[in-house]
Design a protein around this motif. Structure first.
Motif, mmCIF file in Angstrom:
data_model
loop_
_atom_site.group_PDB
_atom_site.id
_atom_site.type_symbol
_atom_site.label_atom_id
_atom_site.label_comp_id
_atom_site.label_asym_id
_atom_site.label_seq_id
_atom_site.Cartn_x
_atom_site.Cartn_y
_atom_site.Cartn_z
ATOM 1 N N TRP A 1 0.961 -1.051 0.027
ATOM 2 C CA TRP A 1 -0.024 -0.059 0.077
ATOM 3 C C TRP A 1 1.009 1.208 0.101
ATOM 4 C CZ3 TRP A 1 -4.931 0.212 3.653
ATOM 5 C CH2 TRP A 1 -5.712 1.243 3.148
ATOM 6 N N ASN A 2 1.315 1.775 -1.216
ATOM 7 C CA ASN A 2 2.484 2.509 -1.135
ATOM 8 C C ASN A 2 2.340 3.997 -0.547
ATOM 9 O OD1 ASN A 2 4.227 1.290 -3.508
ATOM 10 N ND2 ASN A 2 2.166 1.242 -4.344
ATOM 11 N N GLU A 3 0.944 4.477 -0.579
ATOM 12 C CA GLU A 3 0.633 5.586 0.196
ATOM 13 C C GLU A 3 0.978 5.446 1.747
ATOM 14 O OE1 GLU A 3 -2.307 5.282 -3.241
ATOM 15 O OE2 GLU A 3 -1.012 4.088 -1.881
ATOM 16 N N HIS A 4 1.237 4.143 2.433
ATOM 17 C CA HIS A 4 1.336 4.149 3.644
ATOM 18 C C HIS A 4 2.631 3.750 4.081
ATOM 19 C CE1 HIS A 4 -3.129 3.340 4.844
ATOM 20 N NE2 HIS A 4 -3.085 4.549 4.123
ATOM 21 N N ILE A 5 3.479 3.289 3.041
ATOM 22 C CA ILE A 5 4.886 3.193 3.434
ATOM 23 C C ILE A 5 5.782 4.401 4.019
ATOM 24 C CG2 ILE A 5 6.951 2.357 2.360
ATOM 25 C CD1 ILE A 5 4.997 0.460 2.222
ATOM 26 N N PRO A 6 6.272 4.404 5.045
ATOM 27 C CA PRO A 6 6.971 5.468 5.669
ATOM 28 C C PRO A 6 7.894 5.822 4.784
ATOM 29 C CG PRO A 6 6.620 3.579 7.435
ATOM 30 C CD PRO A 6 6.249 3.096 5.950
ATOM 31 N N PRO A 7 7.860 7.094 4.505
ATOM 32 C CA PRO A 7 9.060 7.624 3.710
ATOM 33 C C PRO A 7 10.547 7.724 4.098
ATOM 34 C CG PRO A 7 7.753 9.434 4.687
ATOM 35 C CD PRO A 7 7.146 8.213 5.159
ATOM 36 N N PHE A 8 11.332 7.506 3.143
ATOM 37 C CA PHE A 8 12.742 7.605 3.685
ATOM 38 C C PHE A 8 13.022 8.897 4.304
ATOM 39 C CE2 PHE A 8 15.500 4.284 1.166
ATOM 40 C CZ PHE A 8 14.750 3.187 1.778
ATOM 41 N N PRO A 9 13.863 9.059 5.396
ATOM 42 C CA PRO A 9 14.114 10.205 6.052
ATOM 43 C C PRO A 9 15.189 10.956 5.127
ATOM 44 C CG PRO A 9 15.020 8.481 7.316
ATOM 45 C CD PRO A 9 14.096 7.950 6.065
ATOM 46 N N VAL A 10 15.560 11.937 5.331
ATOM 47 C CA VAL A 10 16.736 12.922 4.661
ATOM 48 C C VAL A 10 17.834 12.092 5.139
ATOM 49 C CG1 VAL A 10 18.100 14.976 4.412
ATOM 50 C CG2 VAL A 10 15.480 15.228 4.616
ATOM 51 N N GLY A 11 18.903 11.735 4.398
ATOM 52 C CA GLY A 11 20.096 11.069 4.564
ATOM 53 C C GLY A 11 20.059 9.570 4.491
ATOM 54 N N GLY A 12 18.820 9.211 4.218
ATOM 55 C CA GLY A 12 18.722 7.636 3.811
ATOM 56 C C GLY A 12 18.056 7.005 5.360
ATOM 57 N N PRO A 13 17.548 5.607 5.251
ATOM 58 C CA PRO A 13 17.010 4.941 6.377
ATOM 59 C C PRO A 13 17.999 4.657 7.315
ATOM 60 C CG PRO A 13 17.437 3.452 4.530
ATOM 61 C CD PRO A 13 17.701 4.977 4.014
ATOM 62 N N ARG A 14 17.334 4.986 8.664
ATOM 63 C CA ARG A 14 18.285 4.581 9.823
ATOM 64 C C ARG A 14 17.600 3.898 10.738
ATOM 65 N NH1 ARG A 14 20.021 9.936 8.383
ATOM 66 N NH2 ARG A 14 22.135 10.297 8.108
ATOM 67 N N LEU A 15 17.836 3.594 12.260
ATOM 68 C CA LEU A 15 17.495 2.772 12.818
ATOM 69 C C LEU A 15 15.988 2.955 13.255
ATOM 70 C CD1 LEU A 15 17.807 0.059 14.758
ATOM 71 C CD2 LEU A 15 18.602 1.724 16.605
ATOM 72 N N GLY A 16 15.858 4.281 13.375
ATOM 73 C CA GLY A 16 14.064 4.649 13.630
ATOM 74 C C GLY A 16 13.374 4.380 12.775
ATOM 75 N N TRP A 17 13.657 4.626 11.395
ATOM 76 C CA TRP A 17 13.097 4.280 10.276
ATOM 77 C C TRP A 17 12.682 2.526 10.377
ATOM 78 C CZ3 TRP A 17 13.468 1.279 5.992
ATOM 79 C CH2 TRP A 17 12.453 1.455 4.959
ATOM 80 N N ALA A 18 13.830 1.721 10.490
ATOM 81 C CA ALA A 18 13.871 0.575 10.463
ATOM 82 C C ALA A 18 12.976 -0.158 11.427
ATOM 83 C CB ALA A 18 15.060 -0.236 10.855
ATOM 84 N N ARG A 19 12.708 0.505 12.524
ATOM 85 C CA ARG A 19 12.042 -0.166 13.847
ATOM 86 C C ARG A 19 10.520 0.265 13.214
ATOM 87 N NH1 ARG A 19 15.351 2.366 18.788
ATOM 88 N NH2 ARG A 19 16.623 0.696 19.222
ATOM 89 N N GLY B 1 -3.198 16.044 13.294
ATOM 90 C CA GLY B 1 -4.230 15.349 12.263
ATOM 91 C C GLY B 1 -3.932 14.737 11.224
ATOM 92 N N ARG B 2 -2.514 14.351 11.112
ATOM 93 C CA ARG B 2 -1.991 13.876 10.079
ATOM 94 C C ARG B 2 -2.103 12.099 10.070
ATOM 95 N NH1 ARG B 2 3.763 15.950 10.011
ATOM 96 N NH2 ARG B 2 3.649 15.329 12.105
ATOM 97 N N ARG B 3 -1.997 11.398 9.139
ATOM 98 C CA ARG B 3 -1.801 10.142 9.243
ATOM 99 C C ARG B 3 -0.452 9.570 9.633
ATOM 100 N NH1 ARG B 3 -3.772 7.591 3.297
ATOM 101 N NH2 ARG B 3 -6.243 7.785 3.754
ATOM 102 N N ALA B 4 -0.607 8.541 10.593
ATOM 103 C CA ALA B 4 0.618 8.127 11.251
ATOM 104 C C ALA B 4 1.841 7.790 10.358
ATOM 105 C CB ALA B 4 0.415 6.736 12.059
ATOM 106 N N THR B 5 1.709 7.841 9.074
ATOM 107 C CA THR B 5 2.895 7.485 8.183
ATOM 108 C C THR B 5 3.618 8.535 7.487
ATOM 109 O OG1 THR B 5 1.349 6.984 6.342
ATOM 110 C CG2 THR B 5 2.117 5.182 7.744
#
Length: 218
Positions: free
Chosen positions: A61-79, A212-216
């Motif tokens: 569900w592409n719209e719900h995939i957490p976006p890559f943070p600036v600088g690339g994925p890190r531990l927080g994004w992986a969790r 009011g934003r979506r969690a992702t």
């Protein structure tokens, strides 16, 4: 313009192939398609899926995939992704359990896209963490290979539209490996009280304001 075009194509293809949402949760990162196995396969736990047997097929569900943070994925994004996977599969088990008409669905299939060969063991180990295992199937026909190229083009467009930092130039030539989990294993891991279920389903990082934003969304 790219977002509008890609979303239009994506909606029409989902309608054509029967890809639907199985939960309204904004934290779910999968949609589902009901299909049939084209051949007889045996899953890792011994479950035999005969040719023509109904299976569930997962789509991102592409719209719900957490976006890559600036600088690339890190531990927080992986969790965050890890929690999203657990939550999405738990929601899928709830959905399947609530649908007696889907009792004949014996397995869930996903397709793992593999890039560099040296990363394949890491990706397959990640799939195994959630109970999925690769199953060797017949070699793809020429028609299937052309279809896969078209899928890669659409995936590249979706990534550019929804998560541009995740785009890689090798997307068009990536191979795809089918991975499966049986309904029995899904129930054991993600059913009520299963070993992979967790109470927390909020995928935002601690301290992230809702507003009011979506969690992702960041």
């Amino acid at each position: 313009m790219l977002n509008g075009l890609v979303n239009l194509i994506d909606r029409r293809l989902r309608a054509l192939h029967g890809v639907t949402e199985y939960t309204s949760s904004p934290d779910c990162i999968f949609r589902i398609q009901l299909g049939t196995s084209p051949e007889r396969i045996m899953l890792e736990d011994g479950t035999v899926v005969g040719a023509g047997t109904r299976i569930a097929i997962l789509h991102f569900w592409n719209e719900h995939i957490p976006p890559f943070p600036v600088g690339g994925p890190r531990l927080g994004w992986a969790r965050r992704i890890s929690r999203a996977l657990e939550h999405s599969l738990s929601e899928l088990e709830l959905y399947l359990a609530s649908r007696p008409d889907l009792d004949d669905v014996l397995a869930i299939r996903a397709e793992m896209t593999l890039a560099a060969a040296e990363r394949a063991p890491q990706l397959l180990a990640l799939a195994a963490k959630y109970g999925f295992a690769p199953i060797k199937t017949r070699n793809a026909s020429l028609g299937r290979q052309v279809h896969r190229l078209g899928e890669n083009i659409l995936i590249a467009m979706l990534v550019l539209a929804h998560n541009p930092r995740a785009f890689r130039v090798d997307t068009l030539r990536r191979s795809c490996t089918p991975i499966f989990i049986s309904r029995t294993e899904m129930r054991r891991r993600f059913g009520k009280g299963g070993e992979n279920t967790h109470q927390r389903t909020d995928l935002r990082e601690p301290g992230e304001a809702d507003g009011g934003r979506r969690a992702t969304k960041d």
